[in-house]
Design an enzyme around this catalytic site. Structure first.
Site, PDB file in Angstrom:
ATOM      1  N   TYR A   2     -23.620  47.048 -42.347  1.00  0.00           N
ATOM      2  CA  TYR A   2     -24.551  45.944 -42.089  1.00  0.00           C
ATOM      3  C   TYR A   2     -25.801  46.180 -42.933  1.00  0.00           C
ATOM      4  O   TYR A   2     -26.286  47.320 -43.023  1.00  0.00           O
ATOM      5  CB  TYR A   2     -24.995  45.926 -40.614  1.00  0.00           C
ATOM      6  N   SER A  15     -20.652  40.313 -31.076  1.00  0.00           N
ATOM      7  CA  SER A  15     -20.947  39.211 -30.156  1.00  0.00           C
ATOM      8  C   SER A  15     -20.059  39.307 -28.913  1.00  0.00           C
ATOM      9  O   SER A  15     -20.496  38.992 -27.807  1.00  0.00           O
ATOM     10  CB  SER A  15     -20.712  37.867 -30.846  1.00  0.00           C
ATOM     11  N   ARG A  42     -23.403  54.521 -32.926  1.00  0.00           N
ATOM     12  CA  ARG A  42     -22.113  54.125 -33.466  1.00  0.00           C
ATOM     13  C   ARG A  42     -21.848  54.912 -34.756  1.00  0.00           C
ATOM     14  O   ARG A  42     -22.718  55.590 -35.269  1.00  0.00           O
ATOM     15  CB  ARG A  42     -22.111  52.615 -33.766  1.00  0.00           C
ATOM     16  N   ALA A  68     -32.460  43.572 -28.221  1.00  0.00           N
ATOM     17  CA  ALA A  68     -31.992  42.985 -29.486  1.00  0.00           C
ATOM     18  C   ALA A  68     -30.706  43.635 -29.995  1.00  0.00           C
ATOM     19  O   ALA A  68     -29.978  43.021 -30.763  1.00  0.00           O
ATOM     20  CB  ALA A  68     -33.096  43.090 -30.534  1.00  0.00           C
ATOM     21  N   ASN A  69     -30.426  44.870 -29.596  1.00  0.00           N
ATOM     22  CA  ASN A  69     -29.172  45.520 -30.049  1.00  0.00           C
ATOM     23  C   ASN A  69     -28.360  45.969 -28.840  1.00  0.00           C
ATOM     24  O   ASN A  69     -28.144  47.153 -28.608  1.00  0.00           O
ATOM     25  CB  ASN A  69     -29.464  46.698 -30.979  1.00  0.00           C
ATOM     26  N   ASP A 101     -32.185  38.173 -31.099  1.00  0.00           N
ATOM     27  CA  ASP A 101     -32.223  38.626 -32.497  1.00  0.00           C
ATOM     28  C   ASP A 101     -32.456  37.479 -33.472  1.00  0.00           C
ATOM     29  O   ASP A 101     -32.755  37.708 -34.645  1.00  0.00           O
ATOM     30  CB  ASP A 101     -30.951  39.405 -32.858  1.00  0.00           C
ATOM     31  N   VAL A 111     -27.134  30.744 -27.722  1.00  0.00           N
ATOM     32  CA  VAL A 111     -26.989  29.691 -28.749  1.00  0.00           C
ATOM     33  C   VAL A 111     -27.228  30.275 -30.138  1.00  0.00           C
ATOM     34  O   VAL A 111     -27.909  31.278 -30.301  1.00  0.00           O
ATOM     35  CB  VAL A 111     -27.964  28.503 -28.533  1.00  0.00           C
ATOM     36  N   LEU A 112     -26.639  29.630 -31.110  1.00  0.00           N
ATOM     37  CA  LEU A 112     -26.908  30.000 -32.493  1.00  0.00           C
ATOM     38  C   LEU A 112     -26.832  28.751 -33.345  1.00  0.00           C
ATOM     39  O   LEU A 112     -25.882  27.976 -33.250  1.00  0.00           O
ATOM     40  CB  LEU A 112     -25.877  31.021 -32.995  1.00  0.00           C
ATOM     41  N   GLU A 149     -22.281  41.516 -42.561  1.00  0.00           N
ATOM     42  CA  GLU A 149     -22.672  40.250 -41.926  1.00  0.00           C
ATOM     43  C   GLU A 149     -22.385  39.015 -42.764  1.00  0.00           C
ATOM     44  O   GLU A 149     -22.425  37.902 -42.250  1.00  0.00           O
ATOM     45  CB  GLU A 149     -24.152  40.270 -41.506  1.00  0.00           C
ATOM     46  N   HIS A 167     -28.344  43.119 -43.392  1.00  0.00           N
ATOM     47  CA  HIS A 167     -29.332  42.124 -42.960  1.00  0.00           C
ATOM     48  C   HIS A 167     -30.522  42.121 -43.927  1.00  0.00           C
ATOM     49  O   HIS A 167     -31.678  42.239 -43.528  1.00  0.00           O
ATOM     50  CB  HIS A 167     -29.785  42.386 -41.512  1.00  0.00           C
ATOM     51  N   LYS A 205     -25.326  50.816 -39.717  1.00  0.00           N
ATOM     52  CA  LYS A 205     -26.627  50.155 -39.918  1.00  0.00           C
ATOM     53  C   LYS A 205     -27.051  50.241 -41.375  1.00  0.00           C
ATOM     54  O   LYS A 205     -26.557  51.063 -42.144  1.00  0.00           O
ATOM     55  CB  LYS A 205     -27.706  50.828 -39.043  1.00  0.00           C
ATOM     56  N   SER A 224     -24.803  20.045 -23.431  1.00  0.00           N
ATOM     57  CA  SER A 224     -26.152  20.612 -23.403  1.00  0.00           C
ATOM     58  C   SER A 224     -27.184  19.586 -23.864  1.00  0.00           C
ATOM     59  O   SER A 224     -27.027  18.966 -24.911  1.00  0.00           O
ATOM     60  CB  SER A 224     -26.200  21.825 -24.337  1.00  0.00           C
ATOM     61  N   VAL A 259     -20.444  34.747 -27.958  1.00  0.00           N
ATOM     62  CA  VAL A 259     -21.198  35.412 -26.891  1.00  0.00           C
ATOM     63  C   VAL A 259     -20.999  34.664 -25.570  1.00  0.00           C
ATOM     64  O   VAL A 259     -20.651  35.259 -24.537  1.00  0.00           O
ATOM     65  CB  VAL A 259     -22.711  35.477 -27.236  1.00  0.00           C
TER      66      VAL A 259
HETATM   67  N1  LIG Z   1     -28.764  40.827 -28.646  1.00  0.00           N
HETATM   68  C1  LIG Z   1     -27.686  41.330 -29.201  1.00  0.00           C
HETATM   69  O1  LIG Z   1     -27.442  42.528 -29.127  1.00  0.00           O
HETATM   70  C2  LIG Z   1     -26.720  40.429 -29.897  1.00  0.00           C
HETATM   71  C3  LIG Z   1     -25.440  40.879 -30.232  1.00  0.00           C
HETATM   72  C4  LIG Z   1     -24.550  39.979 -30.829  1.00  0.00           C
HETATM   73  C5  LIG Z   1     -24.952  38.665 -31.098  1.00  0.00           C
HETATM   74  N2  LIG Z   1     -26.222  38.268 -30.775  1.00  0.00           N
HETATM   75  C6  LIG Z   1     -26.725  36.893 -30.991  1.00  0.00           C
HETATM   76  O2  LIG Z   1     -26.184  36.002 -30.029  1.00  0.00           O
HETATM   77  C7  LIG Z   1     -26.314  34.669 -30.518  1.00  0.00           C
HETATM   78  C8  LIG Z   1     -25.025  33.916 -30.306  1.00  0.00           C
HETATM   79  O3  LIG Z   1     -24.016  34.461 -31.160  1.00  0.00           O
HETATM   80  P1  LIG Z   1     -22.524  33.897 -31.202  1.00  0.00           P
HETATM   81  O4  LIG Z   1     -21.739  34.867 -32.003  1.00  0.00           O
HETATM   82  O5  LIG Z   1     -22.057  33.529 -29.847  1.00  0.00           O
HETATM   83  O6  LIG Z   1     -22.724  32.564 -32.056  1.00  0.00           O
HETATM   84  P2  LIG Z   1     -21.697  31.339 -32.168  1.00  0.00           P
HETATM   85  O7  LIG Z   1     -22.026  30.635 -33.419  1.00  0.00           O
HETATM   86  O8  LIG Z   1     -20.300  31.806 -31.933  1.00  0.00           O
HETATM   87  O9  LIG Z   1     -22.079  30.408 -30.917  1.00  0.00           O
HETATM   88  C9  LIG Z   1     -23.268  29.687 -30.809  1.00  0.00           C
HETATM   89  C10 LIG Z   1     -22.988  28.444 -29.986  1.00  0.00           C
HETATM   90  O10 LIG Z   1     -24.247  27.838 -29.675  1.00  0.00           O
HETATM   91  C11 LIG Z   1     -23.992  26.446 -29.613  1.00  0.00           C
HETATM   92  N3  LIG Z   1     -25.258  25.709 -29.612  1.00  0.00           N
HETATM   93  C12 LIG Z   1     -26.066  25.408 -30.663  1.00  0.00           C
HETATM   94  N4  LIG Z   1     -27.134  24.694 -30.219  1.00  0.00           N
HETATM   95  C13 LIG Z   1     -26.972  24.567 -28.865  1.00  0.00           C
HETATM   96  C14 LIG Z   1     -27.734  23.939 -27.843  1.00  0.00           C
HETATM   97  N5  LIG Z   1     -28.875  23.285 -28.129  1.00  0.00           N
HETATM   98  N6  LIG Z   1     -27.272  24.009 -26.572  1.00  0.00           N
HETATM   99  C15 LIG Z   1     -26.136  24.659 -26.285  1.00  0.00           C
HETATM  100  N7  LIG Z   1     -25.370  25.259 -27.210  1.00  0.00           N
HETATM  101  C16 LIG Z   1     -25.785  25.212 -28.489  1.00  0.00           C
HETATM  102  C17 LIG Z   1     -23.098  26.191 -30.816  1.00  0.00           C
HETATM  103  O11 LIG Z   1     -22.436  24.952 -30.743  1.00  0.00           O
HETATM  104  C18 LIG Z   1     -22.140  27.397 -30.718  1.00  0.00           C
HETATM  105  O12 LIG Z   1     -20.984  27.086 -29.969  1.00  0.00           O
HETATM  106  C19 LIG Z   1     -26.724  34.839 -31.982  1.00  0.00           C
HETATM  107  O13 LIG Z   1     -28.103  34.646 -32.102  1.00  0.00           O
HETATM  108  C20 LIG Z   1     -26.351  36.258 -32.298  1.00  0.00           C
HETATM  109  O14 LIG Z   1     -27.112  36.788 -33.380  1.00  0.00           O
HETATM  110  C21 LIG Z   1     -27.102  39.135 -30.197  1.00  0.00           C
END
Ligand SMILES: NC(=O)c1ccc[n+]([C@@H]2O[C@H](COP(=O)([O-])OP(=O)(O)OC[C@H]3O[C@@H](n4cnc5c(N)ncnc54)[C@H](O)[C@@H]3O)[C@@H](O)[C@H]2O)c1
Length: 370
Positions: free
Chosen positions: A94, A134, A15, A299-300, A270, A239-240, A118, A96, A75, A220, A179
């Protein structure tokens, strides 16, 4: 203001911090933009595109850091960039910080002004510069999941949308945030039978309103998850819990109850992952198998689609970059609480509480540096 856009040098990062359109916007606001040669190549932008937009191309990263008052990148700086950063230079990228102590110390030492994507935060507590990534990861999770469901890739051999006369695949999405919603939308569009879980009932009501009829919502909890994993073909972890490690909603013992060839895509990797058996993987080697269940835990994820990711990210960062360039960081942060919350390290002082707490460093309230 003099703005520099260096080429990203972190491993496999394609990027870039500004597109030609973004550069043009900055130039039209009266600023001078220097872009490092080939900086946009990985995202599909040639040097000539930047020149047409009004930028000047510089051959080396040293020259870009050397001339710029503000650096816009993607980054966090890596070790070889630390010494290029100058006192008072504004870095908009970013960081972090809390995940890497040496970076925090290096930025303190360089006395730079570090405004982290972030932690830019809206009044409703949303994080506008994290959302685009996301969105990308959520949509991509279904594309990858569909691929790994194919038999040659060790999946169940099921087509996500089925065909007339044959049932579609069942997709379970854990978490209905950015996500999860994007994942559900993609899976639904491909014709899968989708269930999305969240603990937030208001969010489930909203999702029930806006998502198509082939997406069902469910509250959930551990009992429901244990039941559903046995019948679903593709499971997305999304989830987050802000500021905390992701909870392990899928535990090791549940794998044995899944159908062989089930695919798990843990986007939350991540933050430690919401699947107990998840460990971070890379785009070179994205999957591994445990108990006949395919795990995809990159992770990315957005790094694989730099053309889309760069534009998605810069669509969100550019309006802030313009404010910073037009007003200077002090005035821009004084005028905008969103931007002020992005300040992490300023002229040797840690001004973001979470970073100071993470490494037991002195904390300086951000107001005192404005
Ligand atoms: N791997 C990657 O490349 C990448 C890229 C972007 C984001 N992410 C990660 O994805 C994750 C989600 O990000 P997001 O932006 O959607 O976050 P977000 O805050 O928009 O959504 C998280 C959701 O999880 C729900 N939640 C919490 N506990 C729960 C449970 N026990 N059961 C069900 N739902 C539950 C929350 O209510 C919320 O709606 C984060 O960890 C973020 O860092 C990873």
């Amino acid at each position: 203001m003099i703005i520099g856009v260096p080429k990203e040098i972190k491993n496999n990062e394609n990027r870039v911090g500004a597109t030609p359109a973004g550069v043009n916007e900055l130039v039209r606001n009266g600023h001078t933009v220097y872009v490092q040669a080939t900086a946009g190549e990985g995202s599909g932008f040639a040097d000539e595109d930047y020149v047409r937009a009004g930028a000047t191309i510089l051959p080396s990263i040293e020259e870009v850091y050397g001339i710029a008052e503000m650096i816009i990148k993607v980054k966090e700086p890596i070790e070889s960039e630390y010494n290029l950063i100058k006192e008072d230079q504004l870095l908009f990228t970013y960081f972090h910080f809390a995940s890497y102590e040496p970076l925090t110390h290096a930025m303190i030492e360089r006395k730079a002004v570090c405004l982290a994507y972030e932690t830019v935060e809206r009044p409703d507590r949303s994080l506008p510069l994290l959302v685009p990534m996301s969105e990308v990861a959520g949509r991509m999770s279904i594309q990858e999941g569909a691929k790994y469901l194919e038999k040659p890739l060790k999946g169940r051999g099921i087509l996500l949308g089925g065909v007339p006369g044959v049932q579609p695949a069942k997709v379970l999405v854990l978490g209905g945030g950015v996500v999860g919603t994007n994942a559900a939308k993609m899976a639904a569009g491909m014709g899968a039978d989708v269930t999305i879980l969240d603990t937030n009932l208001a969010r489930l009501r909203y999702l029930d309103d806006v998502l198509p009829a082939n997406v069902k919502t469910q509250m959930s909890n551990g009992y429901v998850i244990r039941e559903l994993v046995q019948t679903h073909d593709l499971i997305i972890g999304a989830v987050l819990i802000p500021g905390a490690k992701a909870p392990h909603l899928i535990t090791r013992d549940m794998l044995a109850t899944m159908k062989p060839g089930t695919v798990l895509v843990d986007v939350a990797v991540d933050q430690g992952g919401c699947i107990e058996t998840c460990k971070p993987t890379t785009h070179e080697n994205p999957t591994y198998i445990i108990d006949d269940v395919v795990h995809y835990c990159v992770a990315n994820m957005p790094g694989a689609v730099p053309y889309t990711s760069t534009q998605a990210l810069t669509n969100a960062t550019l309006p802030y970059a313009v404010q910073l360039a037009n007003k200077g960081w002090k005035q821009a942060c004084a005028d905008s609480n969103e931007l002020k919350l992005g300040l992490n390290v300023v002229n040797g002082k840690v001004v973001y509480k979470g970073v100071a707490e993470a490494f037991n460093l002195d904390y300086t309230p951000v107001e005192s540096v404005l």
